[in-house]
Design a protein around this motif. Structure first.
Motif, PDB file in Angstrom:
ATOM      1  N   GLY A 148      42.703 -22.811  -2.730  1.00 10.42           N
ATOM      2  CA  GLY A 148      43.658 -21.851  -3.640  1.00 10.42           C
ATOM      3  C   GLY A 148      42.751 -21.413  -4.728  1.00 10.42           C
ATOM      4  O   GLY A 148      43.559 -20.856  -5.726  1.00 10.42           O
ATOM      5  N   GLY A 149      41.498 -21.403  -4.678  1.00 12.64           N
ATOM      6  CA  GLY A 149      40.652 -20.868  -5.960  1.00 12.64           C
ATOM      7  C   GLY A 149      40.502 -19.345  -5.921  1.00 12.64           C
ATOM      8  O   GLY A 149      40.706 -18.791  -4.658  1.00 12.64           O
ATOM      9  N   ASP A 150      40.452 -18.621  -6.776  1.00 17.18           N
ATOM     10  CA  ASP A 150      40.252 -17.397  -6.827  1.00 17.18           C
ATOM     11  C   ASP A 150      38.668 -16.987  -6.645  1.00 17.18           C
ATOM     12  O   ASP A 150      37.887 -17.165  -7.538  1.00 17.18           O
ATOM     13  CB  ASP A 150      40.640 -16.518  -8.136  1.00 17.18           C
ATOM     14  CG  ASP A 150      40.511 -15.250  -8.078  1.00 17.18           C
ATOM     15  OD1 ASP A 150      40.151 -14.527  -7.227  1.00 17.18           O
ATOM     16  OD2 ASP A 150      40.727 -14.580  -9.493  1.00 17.18           O
ATOM     17  N   ILE A 151      38.377 -16.124  -5.531  1.00 19.36           N
ATOM     18  CA  ILE A 151      36.790 -15.959  -5.277  1.00 19.36           C
ATOM     19  C   ILE A 151      36.701 -14.324  -5.304  1.00 19.36           C
ATOM     20  O   ILE A 151      35.544 -13.820  -5.056  1.00 19.36           O
ATOM     21  CB  ILE A 151      36.401 -16.432  -3.998  1.00 19.36           C
ATOM     22  CG1 ILE A 151      37.365 -15.681  -2.886  1.00 19.36           C
ATOM     23  CG2 ILE A 151      36.657 -17.904  -3.711  1.00 19.36           C
ATOM     24  CD1 ILE A 151      36.720 -15.870  -1.286  1.00 19.36           C
ATOM     25  N   ASP A 152      37.646 -13.647  -5.932  1.00 19.19           N
ATOM     26  CA  ASP A 152      37.384 -12.244  -5.887  1.00 19.19           C
ATOM     27  C   ASP A 152      36.386 -11.932  -6.996  1.00 19.19           C
ATOM     28  O   ASP A 152      35.750 -10.926  -6.852  1.00 19.19           O
ATOM     29  CB  ASP A 152      38.607 -11.675  -6.300  1.00 19.19           C
ATOM     30  CG  ASP A 152      39.631 -11.811  -5.133  1.00 19.19           C
ATOM     31  OD1 ASP A 152      39.378 -12.008  -4.103  1.00 19.19           O
ATOM     32  OD2 ASP A 152      41.065 -11.436  -5.244  1.00 19.19           O
TER      33      ASP A 152
END
Length: 596
Positions: A148-152
């Motif tokens: 659920g982490g943001d890797i963008d």
């Protein structure tokens, strides 16, 4: 040069110093460096953290003279004591939410510590920059996204230095920690806030374990051997986190990742999240340092002897036997020898060849102290001498090193000499410091017990701290009476209970063990049909209660109801224990007879 007995935290010791000063204790604790989940239990200062320090790769490569890839295991050090992952406000959430958040905090804390340790190998990792870049882009970021982490906005690992890649990993993990902590702060300030958390949630099986397994494929590490996670001070985890850690133990992933968990005998539970207990030795092995050193005193003596010899050699540049550096009181030894000779003469028997030597060993110090008491000179036993100091330390290495350090400083102060000129610690200084140390252990150190357990509960007259103090004083005074009596067994440090203690007494005994005032063991019962609980008073208190820390060790059988009297009615316990002491047949009496 510096004080050779100075106590440093393992984190503050260089790999070279740790290698030179470490004495191999793994012959006694062989399970610790072996593959498998292990609990390492011991009081503060018993050597747990030093064992962990020695197991770290920088020490292991020096000790084994090999590369990291050739090690039998690669260990990550994860201290728990100085962390802020324990958020009480999470307890108000539903069980599942509380579990998810606590596991996330625990997983990310461990992961962050692991990758921060890798920064110490950044030079070695430069050789595997391409592998590390692939790990970052294809493995790590994929698991972050899955959690659920943001890797963008994460930087691409290609063409980055190994240091930049590792720091990027740490930044991402710490960011996931921060998101959770910010949410914890919100619900702490507003108890009515709905459960609207939308950040990442990491767990062991889907994040930490697979990431470490894939990291191990980088050729820097021993690919066919396991990673160890050395979790120091596991007792500082909250109840939910403890259950989570036990759940990890139950997964039996130890062939790839072994958990080594140290506690100060304060581990909160052995239940998992599903309220099933982890099983010994099926799921894990367990080592209790105090139990090993209580039963194997010769081994402990040799350990301290090696530690002292190494420190004198390293910091003073001298080869001095520990027995010579900490000499005994020659005057006292001379008087004791006279008493021994007289005891041998008085107890000589042709029928029993060893009776005279046995009497001399058992009674010499007792008779000597009684003579001192009769002289009314105020003199008492001298506790100087390496052997006595080892016995007094009671299986806890710190309880030898800390007073030895104070003795060394006192020697420099009073003798007005340089460190290089010290060749021994005078008898008077040894005796003074160890008596002060013994007194502080019960009086000054007890303030910690009062801070934690000094509140009187509703319906109670005394706090748990009051009851513990009464218990230790009652036992110490009883053992002193035995020591100066004419009993056959005079040097007594233990009581064996004929029956199990009730909940109240058990709680106080557990406190006594946690703070190091008592050690627990077992002993065969009188009927030969089983074993009884045995409680051993710490020999650190020998100078305080004027006891002999060495020599023949006896024990007294007692019903738990009698011992419980000491918690709330010390004067009655003293009266009843005194009657028990001088009634040769009292061990056969019922509790009603003892308390009549």
């Amino acid at each position: 040069m510096k004080n050779p007995f100075e106590v440093s935290t393992p984190e503050g010791i260089s790999a070279q110093d740790a290698h030179e000063l470490f004495v191999d204790v793994f012959t006694d604790f062989h399970q610790v460096p072996k593959i498998g989940h292990t609990f390492l239990n011991g009081h503060r200062g018993s050597g747990k953290s030093m064992m962990f320090r020695y197991m770290l790769p920088d020490c292991q490569t020096i000790s084994r003279n090999c590369s990291i890839a050739e090690l039998e295991y690669y260990a990550f050090y994860v201290p728990i004591k100085l962390t802020d992952i324990n958020y009480p406000e999470l307890e108000r959430l539903h069980d599942s939410s509380n579990t998810f958040f606590n596991e996330h905090l625990l997983v990310t804390h461990i992961a962050s510590k692991c990758f921060k340790q890798l920064l110490t190998h950044k030079g070695d990792l430069n050789k595997y920059s391409e592998d590390l870049s692939t790990f970052y882009n294809d493995i790590f970021l994929w698991h972050v996204d899955l959690s659920g982490g943001d890797i963008d906005n994460c930087i691409d690992g290609e063409n980055l230095t190994t240091e930049r890649i590792i720091k990027s990993i740490i930044k991402i993990i710490d960011g996931m920690v921060l998101q959770c902590k910010m949410y914890c702060k919100k619900i702490a300030m507003n108890k009515n806030i709905p459960n609207t958390y939308s950040g990442p949630l990491c767990n062991y099986l889907d994040f930490l374990y697979p990431i470490l397994n894939e990291l191990k494929e980088i050729s820097l590490f021993p690919r066919k051997n396991p990673f160890y996670i050395l979790i120091d001070d596991g007792g500082y985890l909250n109840y939910t986190q403890t259950k989570i850690l036990n759940t990890w133990v139950s997964y039996r992933t130890s062939s790839d990742v072994s958990l080594k968990i140290s506690t100060q005998l304060d581990y909160k539970t052995f239940s998992t999240i599903n309220n099933k207990t982890i099983d010994y030795p099926h799921d894990y092995t367990q080592v209790n340092i105090a139990s090993v050193y209580t039963s194997e005193k010769n081994n402990y003596y040799r350990r301290i002897e090696k530690i002292v010899s190494k420190r004198i050699s390293k910091y003073l540049g001298k080869e001095i036997r520990p027995e010579d550096f900490f000499p005994t009181d020659k005057k006292q030894e001379g008087e004791l020898e006279k008493i021994r000779k007289q005891l041998k003469k008085d107890n000589y028997s042709k029928e029993r060849e060893y009776s005279s030597s046995d009497a001399a060993r058992r009674y010499a110090t007792s008779e000597y102290l009684k003579r001192l008491k009769r002289s009314r000179s105020g003199a008492t036993l001298s506790y100087a001498g390496f052997g006595k100091l080892v016995d007094i330390s009671s299986g806890i290495i710190r309880h030898f090193l800390e007073p030895a350090s104070k003795m060394f400083n006192e020697c420099l102060s009073k003798s007005n000499i340089s460190i290089a000129e010290v060749i021994e610690i005078p008898v008077g200084i040894q005796d003074y410091v160890i008596k002060e140390y013994s007194s502080d252990f019960l009086e000054h150190e007890f303030k910690k017990v009062i801070q934690e357990h000094g509140d009187v509960q509703v319906g109670e007259r005394l706090s748990k701290a009051d009851k513990l103090y009464n218990l230790i004083n009652g036992l110490g005074q009883m053992f002193h009476r035995i020591f100066v009596s004419d009993k056959a067994e005079r040097i007594v440090f233990s009581i064996a209970l004929n029956n199990l203690p009730d909940k109240e007494l058990s709680e106080i005994i557990d406190l006594a063990e946690h703070y190091g005032y008592l050690h627990k063991s077992t002993i065969g019962n009188k009927q030969g049909t089983g074993r009884n609980k045995l409680y051993i008073l710490s020999r650190i208190l020998a100078p305080y209660f004027k006891l002999d820390p060495s020599g023949f060790k006896g024990y007294r059988f007692m019903n738990s109801e009698l011992l419980k009297l000491s918690l709330t009615d010390p004067s009655r316990f003293e009266k009843e224990a005194n009657r028990l002491l001088f009634d040769e047949d009292s061990s056969q009496l019922t509790i009603y007879d003892q308390l009549s």
